[in-house]
Motif scaffolding. Structure first.
Motif, PDB file in Angstrom:
ATOM      1  N   UNK A 118      31.982 -68.316  63.843  1.00  0.00           N
ATOM      2  CA  UNK A 118      32.069 -67.457  62.948  1.00  0.00           C
ATOM      3  C   UNK A 118      33.046 -68.597  61.731  1.00  0.00           C
ATOM      4  N   UNK A 119      33.187 -69.507  61.592  1.00  0.00           N
ATOM      5  CA  UNK A 119      34.015 -70.537  60.968  1.00  0.00           C
ATOM      6  C   UNK A 119      33.470 -70.597  58.941  1.00  0.00           C
ATOM      7  N   UNK A 120      34.892 -70.754  58.804  1.00  0.00           N
ATOM      8  CA  UNK A 120      33.836 -70.059  57.006  1.00  0.00           C
ATOM      9  C   UNK A 120      34.579 -71.390  56.648  1.00  0.00           C
TER      10      UNK A 120
ATOM     11  N   UNK B 274      30.927 -72.305  73.152  1.00  0.00           N
ATOM     12  CA  UNK B 274      31.274 -72.376  71.583  1.00  0.00           C
ATOM     13  C   UNK B 274      32.312 -71.203  71.702  1.00  0.00           C
ATOM     14  N   UNK B 275      33.106 -71.271  70.331  1.00  0.00           N
ATOM     15  CA  UNK B 275      34.157 -70.078  70.463  1.00  0.00           C
ATOM     16  C   UNK B 275      34.054 -69.650  69.154  1.00  0.00           C
ATOM     17  N   UNK B 276      34.633 -67.944  68.839  1.00  0.00           N
ATOM     18  CA  UNK B 276      34.324 -66.917  67.801  1.00  0.00           C
ATOM     19  C   UNK B 276      35.992 -67.060  67.545  1.00  0.00           C
ATOM     20  N   UNK B 277      36.891 -67.412  66.246  1.00  0.00           N
ATOM     21  CA  UNK B 277      37.811 -66.557  65.710  1.00  0.00           C
ATOM     22  C   UNK B 277      38.136 -65.562  65.469  1.00  0.00           C
ATOM     23  N   UNK B 278      39.127 -65.018  65.793  1.00  0.00           N
ATOM     24  CA  UNK B 278      39.134 -63.283  65.524  1.00  0.00           C
ATOM     25  C   UNK B 278      40.918 -63.717  65.810  1.00  0.00           C
ATOM     26  N   UNK B 279      41.274 -63.277  64.594  1.00  0.00           N
ATOM     27  CA  UNK B 279      42.035 -62.525  64.515  1.00  0.00           C
ATOM     28  C   UNK B 279      43.394 -63.962  64.624  1.00  0.00           C
ATOM     29  N   UNK B 280      43.303 -64.819  63.982  1.00  0.00           N
ATOM     30  CA  UNK B 280      44.186 -66.159  63.843  1.00  0.00           C
ATOM     31  C   UNK B 280      43.638 -66.820  65.211  1.00  0.00           C
ATOM     32  N   UNK B 281      43.201 -66.146  66.051  1.00  0.00           N
ATOM     33  CA  UNK B 281      43.258 -66.855  67.714  1.00  0.00           C
ATOM     34  C   UNK B 281      41.786 -67.425  68.125  1.00  0.00           C
ATOM     35  N   UNK B 282      41.011 -68.386  68.962  1.00  0.00           N
ATOM     36  CA  UNK B 282      39.871 -68.765  69.284  1.00  0.00           C
ATOM     37  C   UNK B 282      39.511 -68.217  70.423  1.00  0.00           C
ATOM     38  N   UNK B 283      38.456 -67.816  70.552  1.00  0.00           N
ATOM     39  CA  UNK B 283      37.879 -67.080  71.709  1.00  0.00           C
ATOM     40  C   UNK B 283      36.809 -67.852  72.554  1.00  0.00           C
ATOM     41  N   UNK B 284      36.847 -67.938  73.479  1.00  0.00           N
ATOM     42  CA  UNK B 284      36.046 -69.318  74.389  1.00  0.00           C
ATOM     43  C   UNK B 284      35.058 -68.262  74.912  1.00  0.00           C
TER      44      UNK B 284
END
Length: 151
Positions: free
Chosen positions: A130-132, A26-36
């Motif tokens: 955490x997409x919106x 899965x991925x998290x969007x943090x400060x414009x970047x995507x973290x795996x």
């Protein structure tokens, strides 16, 4: 009058109840970047059949285990670092275990204590946790000016 079937409470499930746990990318969007991230989550019986039939999935491995082992995070190599449990992990384990109680034949697909890796694993469609959704005026459907009038 509508009658409903009695539901087994969470406490009524025995600790050795069967459940399947999957390791998902899965991925998290943090400060414009995507973290795996590697997430451990229970898989209900209906989705398990789809995954084993070759539906593209974010699961890299799945294992058949007991509810007690899943709650204790005693899942062998699929729970290795840096995997972490999903949100509402305990509740989702109980819910998934109930699906295997009502469909016991699904437990034969991934036998207890085995890890299944022959899946159609893909990260083409990323699961962003955490997409919106941002809605704009461009999302509105254009309607004919006479749409709401009786002609």
């Amino acid at each position: 009058m509508v009658q409903t079937a009695p539901q087994a409470s969470a406490n009524a499930l025995p600790a050795d109840s069967y459940v399947v746990i999957g390791r998902a990318t899965c991925y998290l969007r943090q400060e414009g970047e995507v973290v795996e991230l590697q997430i451990l989550e229970p898989i209900p019986s209906a989705y398990l059949q789809s995954v084993l039939q070759g539906v593209p999935t974010s699961y890299s491995a799945i294992c058949g285990t007991t509810m007690a082992q899943a709650l204790a995070m005693d899942l062998g190599e699929i729970a290795a670092a840096p995997a972490q449990p999903c949100a509402d992990y305990e509740e989702r384990i109980l819910a998934a275990a109930r699906t295997y109680q009502s469909r016991p034949e699904a437990a034969n697909l991934v036998p207890l204590g085995t890890i299944h890796r022959e899946l159609n694993y893909t990260t083409e469609k990323k699961r962003v946790l955490n997409s919106q959704r941002k809605i704009s005026k461009n999302d509105n459907v254009k309607q004919h000016k006479y749409t709401h009038e009786v002609l």
